[in-house]
Design an enzyme around this catalytic site. Structure first.
Site, PDB file in Angstrom:
ATOM      1  N   ARG A  73       0.863  -1.181   0.000  1.00 45.88           N
ATOM      2  CA  ARG A  73       0.000   0.000   0.000  1.00 45.88           C
ATOM      3  C   ARG A  73       0.902   1.235   0.000  1.00 45.88           C
ATOM      4  O   ARG A  73       1.894   1.275   0.719  1.00 45.88           O
ATOM      5  CB  ARG A  73      -0.850  -0.031   1.270  1.00 45.88           C
ATOM      6  N   ARG A 142      -1.000   6.613   9.734  1.00 44.11           N
ATOM      7  CA  ARG A 142      -1.284   6.024   8.427  1.00 44.11           C
ATOM      8  C   ARG A 142      -1.447   7.111   7.375  1.00 44.11           C
ATOM      9  O   ARG A 142      -1.269   8.300   7.654  1.00 44.11           O
ATOM     10  CB  ARG A 142      -2.567   5.189   8.512  1.00 44.11           C
ATOM     11  N   LYS A 205      -2.716   1.518  15.191  1.00 42.35           N
ATOM     12  CA  LYS A 205      -2.784   2.418  14.036  1.00 42.35           C
ATOM     13  C   LYS A 205      -3.298   3.800  14.444  1.00 42.35           C
ATOM     14  O   LYS A 205      -4.011   3.937  15.456  1.00 42.35           O
ATOM     15  CB  LYS A 205      -3.666   1.818  12.949  1.00 42.35           C
ATOM     16  N   LYS A 207      -4.979   7.298  12.617  1.00 42.85           N
ATOM     17  CA  LYS A 207      -5.481   7.815  11.346  1.00 42.85           C
ATOM     18  C   LYS A 207      -5.879   9.286  11.452  1.00 42.85           C
ATOM     19  O   LYS A 207      -6.558   9.668  12.393  1.00 42.85           O
ATOM     20  CB  LYS A 207      -6.689   6.987  10.888  1.00 42.85           C
ATOM     21  N   CYS A 428     -15.046  -3.713   1.795  1.00 41.13           N
ATOM     22  CA  CYS A 428     -13.613  -3.941   2.012  1.00 41.13           C
ATOM     23  C   CYS A 428     -13.146  -5.117   1.153  1.00 41.13           C
ATOM     24  O   CYS A 428     -13.921  -5.731   0.444  1.00 41.13           O
ATOM     25  CB  CYS A 428     -13.344  -4.212   3.491  1.00 41.13           C
ATOM     26  N   CYS A 434      -7.719 -11.285   2.624  1.00 37.71           N
ATOM     27  CA  CYS A 434      -7.623 -10.698   3.962  1.00 37.71           C
ATOM     28  C   CYS A 434      -7.680 -11.799   5.008  1.00 37.71           C
ATOM     29  O   CYS A 434      -8.625 -12.579   5.050  1.00 37.71           O
ATOM     30  CB  CYS A 434      -8.742  -9.696   4.213  1.00 37.71           C
ATOM     31  N   CYS A 473     -15.525  -8.380   8.279  1.00 40.32           N
ATOM     32  CA  CYS A 473     -15.247  -8.629   9.696  1.00 40.32           C
ATOM     33  C   CYS A 473     -15.585  -7.346  10.444  1.00 40.32           C
ATOM     34  O   CYS A 473     -15.853  -6.318   9.828  1.00 40.32           O
ATOM     35  CB  CYS A 473     -13.781  -9.020   9.900  1.00 40.32           C
ATOM     36  N   CYS A 477     -12.925  -1.661   7.965  1.00 46.79           N
ATOM     37  CA  CYS A 477     -12.135  -0.936   6.965  1.00 46.79           C
ATOM     38  C   CYS A 477     -12.999  -0.075   6.036  1.00 46.79           C
ATOM     39  O   CYS A 477     -12.559   0.986   5.597  1.00 46.79           O
ATOM     40  CB  CYS A 477     -11.311  -1.901   6.123  1.00 46.79           C
TER      41      CYS A 477
END
Lengths: 552, 560
Positions: A73, A142, A205, A207, A428, A434, A473, A477
């Site tokens: 990514r 991120r 993470k 963001k 997603c 994934c 899930c 995302c």
């Protein structure tokens, strides 16, 4: 609170600046996988180790290991590429990947299916195009997202520059990326001190998004830190700061929950905004939960310590006080499809790419279309947080050439013919790559929408901009908890259904029904659409009606 | 010994002859005998000057030549052993007694190492009058042209006027005692040199386990290559209760011809399936003969020529199947088919190195079989046997065990380096499993290679678990088609040359299994380079080092 650090914490601190044994892992000839700890570290370099979950059983019978590959990514603040960079990305995608260029929900792109032996050539090729994947994943800041529309106004230019600055300011200082992937010499003597990340990085993470009202295309409140530009008379007067947004939750763990960011104040210039973002990160570094990764996002830190504590600590660290939050009105999150003229007279064409998957399929040759446009050198490229692609900075005389190319490869027809709900929807990646996926998402959502379109048509709701999002899930995302209709996978073929978020993304939805299969989903939607079409007030959005009808 | 006609004349001559007459006749005959040319009688118990030249593929001929040389030395003969590929054929004229030990490859061909020597005899036709020789031929009687290279060499030397001192011995797979007896006979001068009218001696292979035919059901049948591979390599497990073999042995299998092909042939020639025919002295139904015994898929040129003679047509020399032959050059009359059957040859068995270990997989035999794919006139075709095996799920196979004492595990405390790309991994899977089951303490290093990492990594998960348990100390893999430049096992060996040389210095055994050309040759060239580089010595010294390894039984090959 347990004080035992999670295993990921040990991996980070022992990693010698995110190096670990990645070099050795790359040389292991018996496997396409990395050594266990390196699988964690590679995220900080912008990659995930994945495997083709569809092929596990068959390969095991053939005495073959799982079909491991890597997703890479890019770090692309504000989601911007020059045509030259696009050509490079297109060509790289054609060499060692599945060939699909995937636009993410955070305004960047990722390529899938890269074998271990092809990571280095891929990163080298990106590097030649002045692109990198540093910190695109992992417990770091991120990709910074910023309002995409309309890209030419002075205001937008400023927020895009701010996105770049935040990204650079919060970038890890280690040169591991250059040593491991680009074979650059290790600078041994130079001590690599990273004042922000130290040797432990963030607990999770982090963001950051920048929005320009009234369009909340970046879903600003779903971020750990949201900056909302306060514009007066065409000038940015400063930024509202919101903290503690985040989508992820865990099925069956009531201590976890999605949360929208809480506005905590206003800063009156960019420097202060940068400082605020930085110090929010240091507070999270110092106070965030490092023993349970399910509870380590900033939102839990904020809720655990309380907003007052957090703001006091922030002001102390910044050395200046926050001003009172300014009033902000968001009215929409929608992408502006098709041709738009911007303030400086140039043109933008925003193209619909379902779930961000850019490829050539039959008559719809989106990948070729963009490649051909890039070849003309007459348009820049910007991604949106809805996984779409804008061709921008197009001068009026160049518009016909680009329009002709878009027509030729079916891009315009594809954009115009897609239904309103389809164009608002997101899903997603989920299966087959994934590792977290419990249910399908991007491979299934398009078909489900086709069925939903028929239902909407029955009730003459074709033109309603109902926002639907699906994830495989509960990690969120595709930001399903901020959708008017959210589908969150619980098991293969089954989804929890959420209702009631607002159209502008300032209110979360709530759980309506658990673990529904397709027949149940269509049956319940049939009933809901019927009531909505019969009982709604003029202009009332589906999410708002869901609350008024007390469905949730 | 003597014709009736001559005997009558002789009886007439001697009947009623006086004593003196008989003495005279006897003396006359002795004199005649003394004048006869090319009659070699070796001086009894004298010291002989013998050159033993071997042409070897697997090392059997070489090992046998050395063994015979040792026997000869013990009896005080002067013995010289030389490889045919090293031997200057111009030296032949100067040899006192030349004994050739040659094996036979493929379709009756000499080993590659001996080809140049054969070519010399054919093309140069040197005058070898005065050279005394004998040929010891090694082969496998399961093949149609058994020991043909030895038979040809014997004939070539005689054609070039060399003198044979003893008939060739045609040795089957279990040859050692017969070969020693033949050699003893030669040394003591008791051998019978008589030629053309007398067939060569056959070394009687005892009907031991080597020739016993077993039947075993296939219990597992997996294509090890993943989807998208341009190869198909089958892991086949055969139930084999009570069948004795050792790691390193091979399984020899006679395939069956496809039923559809047999039916086509019968239809083309108007023959009934049940019709009894005679072939090499035995009666059986023509269907059985065609399906189970005869090679009908790809006929050798000599068979095509014989067919051409029967149908009296010009047929170009080409690889062709019987069906196409019958279609393109039809028989003049249906009855000719039986004549055609007589010129066909039996199907040769195919050998596959066994991939299982008796200790780790009791009652089972595993094979690793690559489907042989080639193209004829632009059409994709498959090798008969590998194709046969690739289709046989849940069926019963007939096979023999081919013992291979030249490819055995080292002592349990010795290190082992295995180079086995492609199906060459098969015996090493057997070795490693056996060592694992036995708890052998020697270290193991495996080199594997194939085309693509994702699709062609044979036994990948097994190799991974061998690494995890420490059974494999080192592992290297080369995938030739994953990048622009081709990378093969020898490149990996070169990368780890220092370590490899260190292992050899510490007494490691080195094994190679797989394609003879080009793999084994390239690997050997690389080995020599590594040895020279790491020792800092000359190429000649490296060569000697490798030869020394070979003499010590530490450099072993199973190549095909």
């Amino acid at each position: 609170m347990s004080t035992k650090l999670s295993s990921t914490e040990r991996i980070k601190t022992d990693s010698k600046g995110l190096r670990g044994t990645l070099k050795e892992s790359l040389l292991d000839e018996h496997t396409g996988a990395l050594r266990e700890d390196d699988q964690v570290l590679i995220k900080f370099h912008g990659m995930y180790q994945q495997d083709n979950r569809d092929r596990r059983e068959e390969r095991a019978a053939k005495k073959l290991d799982r079909l491991y590959s890597y997703m890479i990514r890019l770090r692309l603040p504000g989601g911007f590429l020059t045509p030259e960079q696009w050509i490079a990305v297109h060509e790289i995608a054609g060499q060692h990947t599945t060939g699909v260029i995937k636009i993410t929900t955070r305004q960047t792109i990722q390529l899938h299916g890269i074998l271990k032996a092809k990571i280095k050539p891929t990163i080298k090729a990106f590097n030649e195009a002045i692109l990198d994947s540093i910190a695109a994943c992992g417990d770091v800041n991120r990709n910074v997202v910023a309002a995409a529309y309309p890209s030419q106004s002075a205001v937008h230019r400023t927020v895009h520059q701010l996105a770049d600055k935040i990204s650079a300011y919060l970038k890890p200082k280690t040169s591991a990326y250059y040593e491991i992937w680009l074979d650059e010499e290790k600078i041994i003597e130079k001590e690599e001190t990273d004042e922000l990340y130290e040797d432990r990085y963030l607990p999770r993470k982090f963001k950051v998004a920048i929005a320009v009202p009234p369009n909340n295309d970046v879903d600003v409140y779903t971020n750990d830190v949201g900056l909302i530009a306060i514009v007066e008379a065409g000038e940015i007067k400063g930024y509202n700061i919101a903290i503690g947004g985040g989508m992820g939750s865990t099925h069956g763990n009531s201590a976890t929950y999605p949360r929208l960011a809480t506005p905590i104040g206003f800063v009156d210039n960019e420097e202060k905004a940068l400082k605020a973002v930085y110090e929010i990160a240091t507070i999270q570094r110092d106070y965030g939960n490092r023993s349970d990764r399910k509870l380590s996002r900033l939102k839990y830190t904020v809720d655990q310590y309380g907003l007052d504590f957090f703001c006091d600590e922030l002001e102390r660290r910044m050395g200046f006080a926050l001003e009172t939050t300014k009033e902000v009105i968001f009215t929409t999150r929608a992408d502006e499809y098709g041709w738009q003229q911007t303030e400086n007279g140039t043109w933008t064409y925003t193209l619909f790419t379902e779930n961000g998957r850019l490829l050539d399929e039959g008559d719809v040759q989106l990948k070729t279309a963009i490649y051909e446009v890039a070849q003309t050198g007459k348009a820049n490229i910007r991604f949106t947080c809805h996984q779409n692609l804008s061709l921008c900075d197009i001068a009026l005389p160049d518009k016909p050439v680009i329009e002709a190319l878009l027509k030729q490869y079916g891009a315009i027809a594809h954009t115009e013919q897609a239904s309103v709900v389809r164009k608002q929807a997101m899903a997603c990646v989920a299966f087959n790559t994934c590792p977290l996926a419990l249910a399908e998402a991007q491979r299934y959502m398009p078909a489900l929408i086709s069925s939903i379109e028929q239902l909407l048509h029955q009730y003459a709701l074709d033109d309603e901009e109902i926002i639907m999002r699906m994830t495989g899930c509960p990690n969120g995302c595709a930001r399903p908890y901020a959708a008017e209709i959210g589908f969150v996978g619980t098991a293969y073929g089954r989804y929890n259904v959420y209702l009631g978020a607002d159209r502008a993304g300032t209110r979360l939805n709530k759980l309506y029904r658990e673990s529904q299969d397709e027949a149940a989903i269509l049956a319940l939607l049939d009933n809901l659409f019927k009531q909505y079409s019969e009982q709604r007030l003029p202009g009332e959005a589906f999410g708002d009606f869901s609350l008024r009808a007390a469905w949730v | 010994m003597i014709t009736t006609e001559r005997n009558t004349v002789l009886q007439q001559l001697v009947s009623g002859a006086s004593h003196d007459e008989l003495v005279w006749i006897s003396g006359y005959l002795s004199g005649l005998l003394g004048q006869q040319p090319n009659r070699a009688v070796l001086p009894h118990s004298a010291s002989l000057n013998i050159t033993l030249a071997y042409g070897t593929e697997t090392g059997n001929s070489k090992a046998l030549a050395h063994k015979l040389a040792a026997l000869g030395k013990r009896q005080k003969h002067k013995m010289k052993v030389v490889a045919l590929d090293q031997y200057k054929p111009t030296q032949l004229a100067g040899e006192a007694l030349f004994i050739a030990v040659v094996s036979t490859q493929g379709d009756g061909d000499p080993p590659i190492a001996a080809q140049r020597f054969f070519d010399y005899l054919i093309q140069e036709q040197p005058d070898l009058a005065g050279l005394q020789f004998a040929v010891l031929a090694l082969g496998d009687s399961s093949y149609p042209r058994f020991c043909q290279a030895g038979i040809d060499l014997d004939q070539l030397l005689r054609q070039n006027k060399a003198t044979r001192v003893q008939k060739p011995l045609l040795c089957d797979t279990d040859y050692e005692s017969a070969a020693i007896a033949w050699f003893d006979q030669l040394l003591t001068g008791l051998g019978d040199p008589d030629g053309q009218s007398v067939p060569p001696m056959l070394a009687n292979a005892p009907a031991g386990p080597a020739k016993k035919v077993y039947a075993g059901g296939i219990t597992r049948h997996i294509n090890l290559n993943d989807r998208g591979s341009d190869k198909a390599t089958y892991h086949i497990e055969i139930a084999a209760p009570g069948i004795a073999y050792q790691p390193g042995d091979a399984l020899a299998l006679v395939p069956e011809n496809p039923a559809t092909l047999v039916e086509d042939l019968l239809a083309l020639t108007g023959t009934y399936a049940t019709q009894e025919v005679s072939y090499r002295g035995q009666q059986r139904p023509v269907y059985t003969l065609l399906q189970k015994e005869l090679n009908i898929s790809w006929l050798p040129e000599r068979v095509v020529a014989a067919y051409a003679a029967i149908v009296q047509q010009e047929i170009p020399e080409t690889k062709i199947g019987l069906k196409d032959l019958l279609k393109i050059y039809p028989l003049k009359a249906p009855a000719q088919f039986e004549e055609v059957l007589q010129v066909l040859e039996p199907m040769a068995p195919r050998q596959y190195s066994i991939a299982s270990s008796p200790a780790a997989h009791p009652g089972e035999i595993h094979l690793t079989v690559a489907l042989d794919t080639f193209s004829v006139a632009g059409e994709v075709r498959h090798g008969l046997c590998s194709h046969y095996l690739s289709l046989q799920e849940d069926s019963v196979l007939s096979f023999r065990i081919h013992t291979n004492n030249r490819f055995r595990l080292p002592p349990e405390n010795k290190d082992m380096i295995m180079i086995g790309p492609g199906t060459g991994i098969a015996p090493f899977r057997a070795f490693l499993n056996e060592r694992d089951a036995d708890g052998a303490i020697g270290r193991n290093w495996l080199f594997f290679g194939d085309r693509n990492f994702t699709t062609d990594f044979l036994y990948q998960t097994e190799i991974q678990s061998w690494l995890e348990t420490g059974l494999l100390s080192r592992f290297n893999a080369a995938f030739s088609r994953d990048q622009e430049e081709k990378i093969y096992v020898q490149h990996r060996m070169e990368e780890h040359g220092a370590e490899l040389y260190k292992w050899l210095g510490e007494g490691a055994y080195l094994y190679i299994c797989g394609a003879r050309v080009p793999m084994a040759a390239d690997v050997e060239a690389t080995l020599l380079r590594i040895i020279a580089r790491e020792s800092g010595e000359s190429t000649e010294a490296a060569q000697q080092f490798l030869e020394q390894l070979e003499t010590e039984g530490r450099y072993l090959k199973d190549v095909y």
